[in-house]
Motif scaffolding. Structure first.
Motif, PDB file in Angstrom:
ATOM      1  N   GLU A 121       0.827  -1.208   0.000  1.00 35.85           N
ATOM      2  CA  GLU A 121       0.000   0.000   0.000  1.00 35.85           C
ATOM      3  C   GLU A 121       0.864   1.261   0.000  1.00 35.85           C
ATOM      4  N   ALA A 122       1.919   1.254   0.793  1.00 39.57           N
ATOM      5  CA  ALA A 122       2.820   2.410   0.849  1.00 39.57           C
ATOM      6  C   ALA A 122       3.544   2.608  -0.477  1.00 39.57           C
ATOM      7  N   THR A 123       3.929   1.514  -1.113  1.00 40.39           N
ATOM      8  CA  THR A 123       4.640   1.601  -2.392  1.00 40.39           C
ATOM      9  C   THR A 123       3.725   2.166  -3.476  1.00 40.39           C
ATOM     10  N   VAL A 124       2.468   1.780  -3.453  1.00 40.93           N
ATOM     11  CA  VAL A 124       1.496   2.328  -4.402  1.00 40.93           C
ATOM     12  C   VAL A 124       1.306   3.822  -4.144  1.00 40.93           C
ATOM     13  N   GLU A 125       1.146   4.181  -2.882  1.00 40.67           N
ATOM     14  CA  GLU A 125       0.913   5.582  -2.516  1.00 40.67           C
ATOM     15  C   GLU A 125       2.115   6.476  -2.815  1.00 40.67           C
ATOM     16  N   ILE A 126       3.288   6.041  -2.428  1.00 39.45           N
ATOM     17  CA  ILE A 126       4.482   6.898  -2.500  1.00 39.45           C
ATOM     18  C   ILE A 126       5.174   6.844  -3.852  1.00 39.45           C
ATOM     19  N   ALA A 127       5.294   5.643  -4.421  1.00 44.52           N
ATOM     20  CA  ALA A 127       6.081   5.479  -5.647  1.00 44.52           C
ATOM     21  C   ALA A 127       5.221   5.271  -6.887  1.00 44.52           C
ATOM     22  N   ALA A 128       3.905   5.410  -6.746  1.00 45.33           N
ATOM     23  CA  ALA A 128       2.977   5.276  -7.879  1.00 45.33           C
ATOM     24  C   ALA A 128       3.077   3.914  -8.557  1.00 45.33           C
ATOM     25  N   ALA A 129       3.331   2.863  -7.773  1.00 47.65           N
ATOM     26  CA  ALA A 129       3.342   1.507  -8.317  1.00 47.65           C
ATOM     27  C   ALA A 129       1.900   1.019  -8.446  1.00 47.65           C
ATOM     28  N   LYS A 130       1.694   0.034  -9.271  1.00 49.02           N
ATOM     29  CA  LYS A 130       0.377  -0.589  -9.406  1.00 49.02           C
ATOM     30  C   LYS A 130       0.277  -1.702  -8.363  1.00 49.02           C
ATOM     31  N   PRO A 131      -0.872  -1.831  -7.693  1.00 49.37           N
ATOM     32  CA  PRO A 131      -0.995  -2.863  -6.660  1.00 49.37           C
ATOM     33  C   PRO A 131      -0.632  -4.261  -7.156  1.00 49.37           C
ATOM     34  N   GLU A 132      -1.078  -4.603  -8.358  1.00 51.50           N
ATOM     35  CA  GLU A 132      -0.819  -5.948  -8.876  1.00 51.50           C
ATOM     36  C   GLU A 132       0.644  -6.159  -9.263  1.00 51.50           C
ATOM     37  N   ALA A 133       1.422  -5.101  -9.298  1.00 53.23           N
ATOM     38  CA  ALA A 133       2.845  -5.210  -9.632  1.00 53.23           C
ATOM     39  C   ALA A 133       3.709  -5.461  -8.399  1.00 53.23           C
ATOM     40  N   CYS A 134       3.167  -5.240  -7.220  1.00 52.35           N
ATOM     41  CA  CYS A 134       3.948  -5.403  -5.985  1.00 52.35           C
ATOM     42  C   CYS A 134       4.134  -6.886  -5.676  1.00 52.35           C
ATOM     43  N   LYS A 135       5.379  -7.293  -5.533  1.00 52.34           N
ATOM     44  CA  LYS A 135       5.721  -8.670  -5.216  1.00 52.34           C
ATOM     45  C   LYS A 135       6.759  -8.674  -4.101  1.00 52.34           C
ATOM     46  N   THR A 136       6.520  -9.472  -3.084  1.00 55.50           N
ATOM     47  CA  THR A 136       7.440  -9.517  -1.949  1.00 55.50           C
ATOM     48  C   THR A 136       7.838 -10.951  -1.646  1.00 55.50           C
ATOM     49  N   GLN A 137       9.127 -11.142  -1.419  1.00 53.11           N
ATOM     50  CA  GLN A 137       9.651 -12.433  -0.979  1.00 53.11           C
ATOM     51  C   GLN A 137      10.294 -12.247   0.385  1.00 53.11           C
ATOM     52  N   PHE A 138       9.987 -13.161   1.293  1.00 51.47           N
ATOM     53  CA  PHE A 138      10.594 -13.171   2.624  1.00 51.47           C
ATOM     54  C   PHE A 138      11.623 -14.289   2.662  1.00 51.47           C
ATOM     55  N   ARG A 139      12.824 -13.955   3.139  1.00 53.40           N
ATOM     56  CA  ARG A 139      13.899 -14.936   3.219  1.00 53.40           C
ATOM     57  C   ARG A 139      14.428 -14.995   4.644  1.00 53.40           C
ATOM     58  N   PRO A 140      14.031 -16.038   5.384  1.00 50.53           N
ATOM     59  CA  PRO A 140      14.548 -16.173   6.746  1.00 50.53           C
ATOM     60  C   PRO A 140      16.002 -16.642   6.727  1.00 50.53           C
ATOM     61  N   SER A 141      16.776 -16.096   7.627  1.00 49.93           N
ATOM     62  CA  SER A 141      18.176 -16.478   7.766  1.00 49.93           C
ATOM     63  C   SER A 141      18.315 -17.365   9.001  1.00 49.93           C
ATOM     64  N   ALA A 142      18.938 -18.498   8.835  1.00 46.80           N
ATOM     65  CA  ALA A 142      19.073 -19.452   9.929  1.00 46.80           C
ATOM     66  C   ALA A 142      20.012 -18.964  11.027  1.00 46.80           C
ATOM     67  N   LEU A 143      20.953 -18.108  10.687  1.00 48.72           N
ATOM     68  CA  LEU A 143      21.929 -17.645  11.663  1.00 48.72           C
ATOM     69  C   LEU A 143      22.128 -16.145  11.514  1.00 48.72           C
ATOM     70  N   THR A 144      22.064 -15.443  12.639  1.00 51.11           N
ATOM     71  CA  THR A 144      22.361 -14.019  12.662  1.00 51.11           C
ATOM     72  C   THR A 144      23.511 -13.800  13.640  1.00 51.11           C
ATOM     73  N   ALA A 145      24.587 -13.201  13.166  1.00 59.19           N
ATOM     74  CA  ALA A 145      25.725 -12.890  14.024  1.00 59.19           C
ATOM     75  C   ALA A 145      25.767 -11.385  14.223  1.00 59.19           C
ATOM     76  N   PHE A 146      26.127 -10.968  15.414  1.00 57.91           N
ATOM     77  CA  PHE A 146      26.186  -9.550  15.740  1.00 57.91           C
ATOM     78  C   PHE A 146      27.494  -9.268  16.461  1.00 57.91           C
ATOM     79  N   GLY A 147      28.325  -8.432  15.855  1.00 58.90           N
ATOM     80  CA  GLY A 147      29.594  -8.077  16.491  1.00 58.90           C
ATOM     81  C   GLY A 147      30.404  -9.304  16.838  1.00 58.90           C
ATOM     82  N   TYR A 148      30.917  -9.325  18.062  1.00 59.52           N
ATOM     83  CA  TYR A 148      31.718 -10.452  18.524  1.00 59.52           C
ATOM     84  C   TYR A 148      30.926 -11.397  19.420  1.00 59.52           C
TER      85      TYR A 148
END
Length: 120
Positions: free
Chosen positions: A27-54
């Motif tokens: 919805e935000a992409t349509v509102e802000i960037a003038a995209a068409k709703p049917e053109a919006c495609k999202t993929q979620f990619r979970p990461s098995a490991l997250t490392a932070f600093g040391y």
């Protein structure tokens, strides 16, 4: 177009309303960037490991979310910045308070001129 990819720490799986976030971001992409709703495609990619600093990567220490939004060229920097800010604002509302520290980031980039697609 737009091509949206969300990389996130799998440890936050139960705290992240992915479907709600995708809908709100579309919805935000349509509102802000003038995209068409049917053109919006999202993929979620979970990461098995997250490392932070040391720190030792623990199941509840830190979680990372990074949103990448690829748009066809032509949007100005102001539009891209506004969409990036909105993406981060929406993340705040779609990730529940949890026992991990959340590190969230977002970027909007132009798709390369070679970008092509097809639908079947």
């Amino acid at each position: 177009m737009p091509q949206i990819t969300i990389d996130y720490s799998a440890t936050m799986e139960n705290a992240f309303d992915r479907a709600g976030f995708a809908r709100a971001l579309h919805e935000a992409t349509v509102e802000i960037a003038a995209a068409k709703p049917e053109a919006c495609k999202t993929q979620f990619r979970p990461s098995a490991l997250t490392a932070f600093g040391y720190e030792d990567p623990g199941p509840r220490g830190h979680a990372v979310v990074h949103v990448t939004i690829g748009l066809l060229a032509g949007r100005g920097e102001e539009t891209k910045a506004k969409l990036t800010e909105r993406a981060l604002e929406l993340l705040r509302g779609h990730v529940a308070e949890a026992v991990f520290t959340l590190h969230a980031s977002a970027e909007v980039r132009d798709l390369d001129a070679s970008y092509r697609k097809f639908d079947r």
